[in-house]
Design a protein around this motif. Sequence first.
Motif, PDB file in Angstrom:
ATOM      1  N   PRO A  14       0.835  -1.219   0.000  1.00 46.00           N
ATOM      2  CA  PRO A  14       0.000   0.000   0.000  1.00 46.00           C
ATOM      3  C   PRO A  14       0.861   1.258   0.000  1.00 46.00           C
ATOM      4  CG  PRO A  14      -0.874  -1.604   1.539  1.00 46.00           C
ATOM      5  CD  PRO A  14       0.430  -2.163   1.061  1.00 46.00           C
ATOM      6  N   GLY A  15       0.439   2.227  -0.802  1.00 47.11           N
ATOM      7  CA  GLY A  15       1.210   3.451  -0.960  1.00 47.11           C
ATOM      8  C   GLY A  15       2.239   3.394  -2.072  1.00 47.11           C
ATOM      9  N   MET A  82       0.177   4.239 -11.834  1.00 45.85           N
ATOM     10  CA  MET A  82      -0.646   4.107 -10.637  1.00 45.85           C
ATOM     11  C   MET A  82       0.189   4.421  -9.410  1.00 45.85           C
ATOM     12  SD  MET A  82      -2.761   0.633 -11.621  1.00 45.85           S
ATOM     13  CE  MET A  82      -1.316  -0.407 -11.520  1.00 45.85           C
ATOM     14  N   ASN A  83      -0.183   5.469  -8.724  1.00 42.51           N
ATOM     15  CA  ASN A  83       0.521   5.894  -7.507  1.00 42.51           C
ATOM     16  C   ASN A  83      -0.409   5.800  -6.303  1.00 42.51           C
ATOM     17  OD1 ASN A  83       2.779   6.594  -9.113  1.00 42.51           O
ATOM     18  ND2 ASN A  83       2.010   8.680  -9.404  1.00 42.51           N
ATOM     19  N   ASP A  89      -7.459  -1.363  -4.800  1.00 39.01           N
ATOM     20  CA  ASP A  89      -7.073  -1.319  -6.209  1.00 39.01           C
ATOM     21  C   ASP A  89      -6.713  -2.713  -6.738  1.00 39.01           C
ATOM     22  OD1 ASP A  89      -5.362   1.738  -5.479  1.00 39.01           O
ATOM     23  OD2 ASP A  89      -7.282   1.525  -6.529  1.00 39.01           O
ATOM     24  N   THR A  90      -6.658  -3.698  -5.854  1.00 35.81           N
ATOM     25  CA  THR A  90      -6.336  -5.058  -6.273  1.00 35.81           C
ATOM     26  C   THR A  90      -7.381  -5.581  -7.247  1.00 35.81           C
ATOM     27  OG1 THR A  90      -5.177  -5.567  -4.209  1.00 35.81           O
ATOM     28  CG2 THR A  90      -6.063  -7.432  -5.460  1.00 35.81           C
ATOM     29  N   ALA A  91      -6.919  -6.023  -8.419  1.00 34.78           N
ATOM     30  CA  ALA A  91      -7.815  -6.497  -9.474  1.00 34.78           C
ATOM     31  C   ALA A  91      -6.980  -6.958 -10.662  1.00 34.78           C
ATOM     32  CB  ALA A  91      -8.759  -5.372  -9.928  1.00 34.78           C
ATOM     33  N   VAL A  92      -7.655  -7.575 -11.607  1.00 37.16           N
ATOM     34  CA  VAL A  92      -7.057  -7.802 -12.923  1.00 37.16           C
ATOM     35  C   VAL A  92      -7.370  -6.576 -13.773  1.00 37.16           C
ATOM     36  CG1 VAL A  92      -6.993  -9.231 -14.992  1.00 37.16           C
ATOM     37  CG2 VAL A  92      -7.283 -10.303 -12.741  1.00 37.16           C
ATOM     38  N   TYR A  93      -6.341  -5.999 -14.345  1.00 34.59           N
ATOM     39  CA  TYR A  93      -6.494  -4.794 -15.154  1.00 34.59           C
ATOM     40  C   TYR A  93      -6.453  -5.178 -16.634  1.00 34.59           C
ATOM     41  CZ  TYR A  93      -6.118  -1.764 -11.114  1.00 34.59           C
ATOM     42  OH  TYR A  93      -6.357  -1.106  -9.918  1.00 34.59           O
ATOM     43  N   VAL A 115      -2.310  -5.305  -4.281  1.00 35.69           N
ATOM     44  CA  VAL A 115      -1.800  -4.320  -3.325  1.00 35.69           C
ATOM     45  C   VAL A 115      -2.008  -4.892  -1.927  1.00 35.69           C
ATOM     46  CG1 VAL A 115      -1.878  -1.939  -2.526  1.00 35.69           C
ATOM     47  CG2 VAL A 115      -2.475  -2.487  -4.904  1.00 35.69           C
ATOM     48  N   SER A 116      -0.904  -5.250  -1.289  1.00 37.39           N
ATOM     49  CA  SER A 116      -0.989  -5.920   0.002  1.00 37.39           C
ATOM     50  C   SER A 116       0.318  -5.754   0.752  1.00 37.39           C
ATOM     51  CB  SER A 116      -1.298  -7.407  -0.194  1.00 37.39           C
ATOM     52  OG  SER A 116      -1.269  -8.088   1.045  1.00 37.39           O
ATOM     53  N   SER A 117       0.201  -5.698   2.076  1.00 39.04           N
ATOM     54  CA  SER A 117       1.397  -5.640   2.917  1.00 39.04           C
ATOM     55  C   SER A 117       1.801  -7.046   3.361  1.00 39.04           C
ATOM     56  CB  SER A 117       1.145  -4.750   4.125  1.00 39.04           C
ATOM     57  OG  SER A 117       0.005  -5.173   4.842  1.00 39.04           O
TER      58      SER A 117
END
Length: 117
Positions: A14-15, A82-83, A89-93, A115-117
């Motif tokens: 994240p971030g 992507m910032n 925001d986790t997904a298939v783009y 997006v994961s820690s």
Amino acid sequence: QVQFVESGGGLVQPGGSLRLSCAASGSSYSINDMGWYRQAPGNQREFVAGIIRGGIPNYADSVKGRFTISRDNAKNTVYLQMNSLKPEDTAVYYCYIRPSLLYTPTWGQGTQVTVSS
């Protein structure tokens, strides 16, 4: 038949930031509209960003101020910077192309963003 080469997905904290790219080849028409959708598990595919040739980019409210779309017309390539990424925001783009807004998009194969820690 249109072929796509998508790249840039992956795992980020994240971030963090990622840059997606999508190059389209073999189109029989002028690609006036290009952009990105995304689909998270259990959700419908949703619009992220689009850019008309020579036009102003358009963004979903959820990504405004964090994502930037751009295109290279000579290379038929669209990018998504992507910032400040968030877990949501986790997904298939999926990138897309079409002659204009009046047409159904042709889709790329998709690239996973996690997006994961």
